[in-house]
Design a protein around this motif. Structure first.
Motif, PDB file in Angstrom:
ATOM      1  N   THR A 249      -8.146  -2.362  -9.069  1.00 25.26           N
ATOM      2  CA  THR A 249      -7.322  -3.032  -8.033  1.00 25.26           C
ATOM      3  C   THR A 249      -7.907  -3.029  -6.753  1.00 25.26           C
ATOM      4  O   THR A 249      -8.472  -2.387  -6.404  1.00 25.26           O
ATOM      5  N   VAL A 250      -6.990  -4.058  -6.028  1.00 24.81           N
ATOM      6  CA  VAL A 250      -7.393  -3.905  -4.519  1.00 24.81           C
ATOM      7  C   VAL A 250      -7.154  -2.710  -3.929  1.00 24.81           C
ATOM      8  O   VAL A 250      -8.074  -2.314  -3.008  1.00 24.81           O
ATOM      9  N   SER A 251      -5.915  -2.072  -4.196  1.00 23.57           N
ATOM     10  CA  SER A 251      -5.545  -0.680  -3.716  1.00 23.57           C
ATOM     11  C   SER A 251      -6.630   0.556  -3.835  1.00 23.57           C
ATOM     12  O   SER A 251      -7.077   1.169  -3.118  1.00 23.57           O
ATOM     13  N   GLN A 252      -7.162   0.183  -5.200  1.00 27.14           N
ATOM     14  CA  GLN A 252      -8.226   1.113  -5.699  1.00 27.14           C
ATOM     15  C   GLN A 252      -9.440   0.925  -4.725  1.00 27.14           C
ATOM     16  O   GLN A 252     -10.251   1.949  -4.391  1.00 27.14           O
ATOM     17  N   LEU A 253      -9.742  -0.411  -4.593  1.00 30.64           N
ATOM     18  CA  LEU A 253     -10.864  -0.808  -3.669  1.00 30.64           C
ATOM     19  C   LEU A 253     -11.039  -0.278  -2.257  1.00 30.64           C
ATOM     20  O   LEU A 253     -11.950   0.273  -1.875  1.00 30.64           O
ATOM     21  N   LEU A 254      -9.893  -0.012  -1.701  1.00 29.35           N
ATOM     22  CA  LEU A 254      -9.353   0.206  -0.297  1.00 29.35           C
ATOM     23  C   LEU A 254      -9.743   1.753  -0.304  1.00 29.35           C
ATOM     24  O   LEU A 254      -9.644   2.331   1.038  1.00 29.35           O
ATOM     25  N   ALA A 255      -9.367   2.457  -1.320  1.00 29.72           N
ATOM     26  CA  ALA A 255      -9.299   3.940  -1.109  1.00 29.72           C
ATOM     27  C   ALA A 255     -10.672   4.420  -0.626  1.00 29.72           C
ATOM     28  O   ALA A 255     -11.712   3.868  -1.073  1.00 29.72           O
ATOM     29  N   PRO A 256     -10.588   5.781   0.176  1.00 29.56           N
ATOM     30  CA  PRO A 256      -9.569   6.348   0.084  1.00 29.56           C
ATOM     31  C   PRO A 256      -8.518   6.121   1.441  1.00 29.56           C
ATOM     32  O   PRO A 256      -7.557   6.708   1.619  1.00 29.56           O
ATOM     33  N   ALA A 257      -8.685   5.048   2.198  1.00 31.30           N
ATOM     34  CA  ALA A 257      -7.692   4.593   3.211  1.00 31.30           C
ATOM     35  C   ALA A 257      -6.620   3.935   2.296  1.00 31.30           C
ATOM     36  O   ALA A 257      -6.950   3.126   1.375  1.00 31.30           O
ATOM     37  N   GLY A 258      -5.389   3.714   2.990  1.00 34.19           N
ATOM     38  CA  GLY A 258      -4.475   2.745   2.414  1.00 34.19           C
ATOM     39  C   GLY A 258      -4.324   1.715   3.225  1.00 34.19           C
ATOM     40  O   GLY A 258      -4.786   1.370   4.382  1.00 34.19           O
ATOM     41  N   PRO A 259      -3.704   0.388   2.681  1.00 37.10           N
ATOM     42  CA  PRO A 259      -3.826  -0.682   3.233  1.00 37.10           C
ATOM     43  C   PRO A 259      -2.805  -0.514   4.448  1.00 37.10           C
ATOM     44  O   PRO A 259      -1.736   0.054   4.538  1.00 37.10           O
ATOM     45  N   LYS A 260      -3.301  -1.049   5.555  1.00 39.67           N
ATOM     46  CA  LYS A 260      -2.624  -0.875   6.827  1.00 39.67           C
ATOM     47  C   LYS A 260      -2.008  -2.197   7.359  1.00 39.67           C
ATOM     48  O   LYS A 260      -2.492  -3.341   7.426  1.00 39.67           O
ATOM     49  N   PRO A 261      -0.613  -2.194   7.497  1.00 39.06           N
ATOM     50  CA  PRO A 261       0.125  -3.444   7.754  1.00 39.06           C
ATOM     51  C   PRO A 261      -0.415  -4.227   8.791  1.00 39.06           C
ATOM     52  O   PRO A 261      -0.699  -3.678   9.850  1.00 39.06           O
ATOM     53  N   GLY A 262      -0.499  -5.633   8.702  1.00 34.63           N
ATOM     54  CA  GLY A 262      -1.005  -6.515   9.433  1.00 34.63           C
ATOM     55  C   GLY A 262      -2.584  -6.616   9.686  1.00 34.63           C
ATOM     56  O   GLY A 262      -3.106  -7.642  10.112  1.00 34.63           O
TER      57      GLY A 262
END
Length: 267
Positions: A249-262
């Protein structure tokens, strides 16, 4: 070499929401952390490997994937749910693939609530694609909120979770859009390859465009409501697996950071 995900942040916008409370889902922390692979983000801390919330779905157990070492790619689908979506979910279940769905509101989340529930139950990631597919850069901050909030509320009501990711229609964003989405707790996710399946029903062409353009840490954009798309997905999955890709998923792809709002995530 792993392609990096460029992240843009912004400033400028205004006003509190005219109605309905906004959900702020992630708090920003100061630190430069690795994204999936060797990409970089100044933003949010998260576990070293990522899994979808709430464990397993019919697509199979959601196991941790570290995209710093795995050859990852995220399948994403915009503009659903629609009448054909259950066929896609059946296919993903057979292939044991989890995808990220950027859901539209009017005529979609309000029309196919059982499909939204099924997506969540089967472990797929659910994100926001606005209520009416309006181009957000043409709207005021208040109008942007009105495009975002109903989808947030529909997904929360149907699944118990509020999205923390969204995709701006046409990929159109600017400082005003980013500031407003930061206030609403949403990160923006663009894409690295698209089949432009809204322009063709040619399944072979859709397949070729995706296979030709997919690279490590890529984000694939498709629309399951168009006739040529779902028939292309089995071959896309098969060939990308043969090339050594792991579907996340996109969230897995972004790890180890989490999505930053904005922030704007731009592969």
């Amino acid at each position: 070499m792993i392609d990096s995900l460029a992240v843009q942040t912004s400033a400028t916008s205004r006003r509190r929401p005219p109605r309905r409370a906004a959900a702020a889902l992630f708090a920003a922390a100061a630190a430069a952390l690795a994204l999936g692979g060797c990409a970089r983000l100044t933003g949010v801390e998260a576990p070293a490997t990522a899994r979808l919330a709430d464990g397993a779905g019919k697509a199979g157990p959601v196991t941790p994937v570290d995209c710093r070492t795995a050859r990852c790619v995220a399948l994403t689908f915009d503009g659903g749910p629609s009448e054909p979506t259950p066929r896609l979910l059946d296919l993903l279940e057979r292939e044991k693939v989890h995808a990220t769905f950027f859901l539209q509101g009017k005529g979609h989340t309000d029309t196919y609530p059982d499909t939204v529930r099924r997506m969540a139950a089967e472990g797929h990631e659910i994100a926001n694609h606005t209520w009416s597919h309006a181009k957000l850069t043409d709207l005021s901050a208040a109008e942007i909120r009105e495009e975002i909030r109903p989808v947030q509320e529909d997904v929360k009501r149907l699944t118990g979770r509020t999205p923390n990711l969204m995709r701006p229609p046409q990929g159109a964003t600017d400082d005003k859009v980013s500031k407003t989405l930061r206030e609403l707790g949403l990160a923006q996710v663009l894409w690295s390859v698209t089949a432009k399946d809204y322009q063709t029903t040619d399944t072979a062409l859709i397949t070729k465009r995706i296979l030709d353009g997919t690279k490590r840490d890529g984000i694939v954009l498709l629309h399951e409501r168009y006739a040529g798309t779902i028939p292309a997905v089995p071959e896309i999955i098969k060939v990308l697996r043969e090339r050594g890709f792991t579907f996340v998923t996109v969230s897995q792809l972004l790890a180890p950071a989490g999505p930053k709002p904005g922030a704007v995530y731009r592969p």
